[in-house]
Design a protein around this motif. Structure first.
Motif, PDB file in Angstrom:
ATOM      1  N   ARG A  96       0.847  -1.191   0.000  1.00  0.00           N
ATOM      2  CA  ARG A  96       0.000   0.000   0.000  1.00  0.00           C
ATOM      3  C   ARG A  96       0.884   1.244   0.000  1.00  0.00           C
ATOM      4  N   GLU A 186      -1.803   0.859  -9.965  1.00  0.00           N
ATOM      5  CA  GLU A 186      -2.624  -0.298  -9.627  1.00  0.00           C
ATOM      6  C   GLU A 186      -2.527  -0.678  -8.161  1.00  0.00           C
ATOM      7  N   PRO A 188      -2.894  -0.454  -4.032  1.00  0.00           N
ATOM      8  CA  PRO A 188      -3.815   0.134  -3.047  1.00  0.00           C
ATOM      9  C   PRO A 188      -3.242   1.423  -2.473  1.00  0.00           C
ATOM     10  N   ARG A 222      -9.679   0.654  -4.903  1.00  0.00           N
ATOM     11  CA  ARG A 222      -8.366   0.517  -4.262  1.00  0.00           C
ATOM     12  C   ARG A 222      -7.974   1.750  -3.461  1.00  0.00           C
ATOM     13  N   GLY A 252      -6.254  -1.820   5.460  1.00  0.00           N
ATOM     14  CA  GLY A 252      -7.232  -1.623   4.388  1.00  0.00           C
ATOM     15  C   GLY A 252      -8.452  -0.846   4.797  1.00  0.00           C
ATOM     16  N   ARG A 256     -14.382   5.039   1.396  1.00  0.00           N
ATOM     17  CA  ARG A 256     -14.336   5.010  -0.073  1.00  0.00           C
ATOM     18  C   ARG A 256     -15.253   6.099  -0.616  1.00  0.00           C
TER      19      ARG A 256
END
Length: 501
Positions: A96, A186, A188, A222, A252, A256
């Motif tokens: 990440r 691409e 996270p 992501r 994570g 979002r």
């Protein structure tokens, strides 16, 4: 096990992460506070050729030595540039990327492009090639750090330590373009937003709703966001909270941002059904003409931004501004909309020139009463009202502002600019001012309105406030309620009343 690679901003070194790294290690994680070449205790290896690539190589050597299965790269301020450069070359090793209170540079962007201090940026852009020892940029003085970001929450001792330990930044680290293959896009990503520096999840969502195509990537699954209620240096102001947020990011977690849904954005119709009116287009200016003989007063509507130059429809063709233009024309006043060049936060100067040129064009039109003109500013266009408040002309009968930004946010780099309506309202004299304030405003913007109203009250400026308690930023195409319609009607009546008095 997770390994955090902590990369700080300009003038600093790994020492700035000491407390955060300690908290992370207490949880069982690995933490690697990085001191890049030329910074901290690594000032001696640096030279005139030290550049962004030098710092990318520093990180690549570290990544290749780390055994942990998950590597989280944390970039603060300038540090995000070498972080992205290194992650782009080792995407298989990176779990990440964390953008700590910093934007998202693209391929070809130099770090200088993200520097918030616009005056500094301009000086560096016009600086001649370094000669001799002139290849480093001195750090800010004790009272100059706020030009790089809000110092809110930093204890006095920590700010003094930051000043004492800061070292000159190699020039080429800021001017060499970042080169990315696309692999990093691409991975996270988590953005940690420091609200006292003018960033928040609500503000990001509002920007995405504006339809800026550059922000579409922020809606991808992501990408997540977390907030800290502190200034631009959370490793000094809130180390415990920052460590907790970094652990949450690595797991994570985070908010979002949803993409724009058709029918819920600025493409919705204007909240008042106004009949079509004749419209004349002159360059970047549109005039909505009333059914009336003789010169009529005019209202010039000034949009906000920044708005990318290739976005369609442009602001003057959006339902809100078409609606306002038609509405005032139906009431016997010339409505004027325009597209100005506020494409970036550095563009306020040329946007102000565009507004001034539009006003001159309108006042020269024989169908306009040149002695009765009002200017009405929206959103971030509110900063453009500063010039008109500072030295009002007799023909300017009213300045209006709707869900406006009335003082630059800390991370906009406009601290010393002329675009501070909260500072110029004191010279507005008897000029009437109408402010439409929405109750569900983004907190960072609402604070600038209150700063303005406090300053206006102190100098006894003539301000009328039209409140929309349940209104959102951009409510004319979002909130189709009786309360919202009434607020628009009241604001229009107030402005037109000053034009006709």
């Amino acid at each position: 096990m997770t390994a955090f690679v902590l990369v700080s901003g300009a003038y600093t070194g790994g020492w700035i992460w000491q407390e955060v790294a300690g908290r992370l290690r207490e949880t069982g994680a690995e933490a690697y506070p990085v001191t890049l070449t030329g910074m901290g205790d690594r000032s001696h290896p640096a030279g005139p050729d030290t550049d962004l690539e030098t710092h990318i190589q520093d990180l690549l050597r570290l990544i290749d030595r780390v055994d942990a299965p998950e590597v989280v790269m944390v970039g603060h301020c300038y540090g995000i540039h070498p972080v992205l450069g290194a992650a782009d070359r080792r995407p298989d090793r990176i779990a990440r990327i964390v953008h700590l209170d910093v934007g998202i540079p693209q391929d070809g962007d130099p770090a200088l492009q993200l520097v918030p201090d616009q005056a500094f940026r301009e000086r560096l852009l016009h600086r001649p090639e370094p000669v001799g020892d002139d290849w480093r940029i001195p750090p800010p003085p004790l009272d100059g750090w706020q030009r790089w970001g809000s110092t809110a929450g930093i204890p006095e001792e920590a700010l003094a330590r930051l000043t004492r330990r800061a070292l000159p930044q190699p020039l080429r680290t800021l001017t060499q373009p970042l080169r990315l293959s696309g692999a990093v896009s691409e991975l996270p990503t988590t953005g940690v937003l420091c609200t006292a520096n003018g960033s928040s999840i609500a503000l990001v969502e509002a920007l995405v709703r504006s339809g800026d195509p550059r922000l579409k990537a922020l809606t991808e699954p992501r990408v997540s966001f977390l907030e800290l209620t502190t200034g631009h240096w959370p490793m000094l102001s809130s180390p415990d909270e920052l460590a907790e947020v970094l652990l949450r990011a690595a797991a994570g977690e985070g908010h979002r941002v949803a993409g724009v849904v058709s029918g819920q954005s600025a493409d919705r119709p204007f909240l008042i059904d106004v009949p079509a009116r004749p419209r004349e287009r002159v360059g970047q200016v549109d005039l909505y003409l009333p059914d009336a003989e003789g010169p009529r007063p005019a209202v010039v509507f000034v949009h906000g931004g920044p708005v990318p130059p290739d976005v369609r429809p442009t602001p003057r063709d959006r339902p809100a501004f078409v609606g306002y233009g038609r509405y005032v024309a139906s009431l016997g006043v010339v409505g004027v909309t325009l597209d100005h060049r506020l494409h970036d936060l550095a563009d306020y100067g040329r946007a102000a020139e565009d507004v001034a040129a539009a006003v001159e064009l309108v006042r020269a039109d024989p169908r306009v009463d040149s002695e009765r003109v009002a200017l009405w500013f929206f959103s971030a266009g509110g900063l453009l009202s500063a010039d008109w408040l500072a030295a009002p002309s007799p023909w300017l009968r009213c300045v209006a502002a709707t869900y406006p930004v009335l003082a630059p946010l800390p991370n906009w780099g406009l601290a010393d600019s002329r675009f501070r309506p909260a500072a110029t309202v004191g010279t507005a004299g008897p000029l009437p001012i109408v402010v439409t304030r929405v109750g569900l405003e983004i907190a960072e913007i609402a604070a600038t309105v209150e700063e303005f109203l406090t300053a206006a009250n102190d100098c006894k400026a003539h301000v009328e406030v039209v409140d929309v308690p349940l209104g959102h930023h951009g409510f004319e195409t979002i909130d189709h309620t009786e309360q919202a319609r009434d607020a628009v009607a009241r604001a229009v009546r107030a402005v037109l009343g000053h034009l006709r008095s």
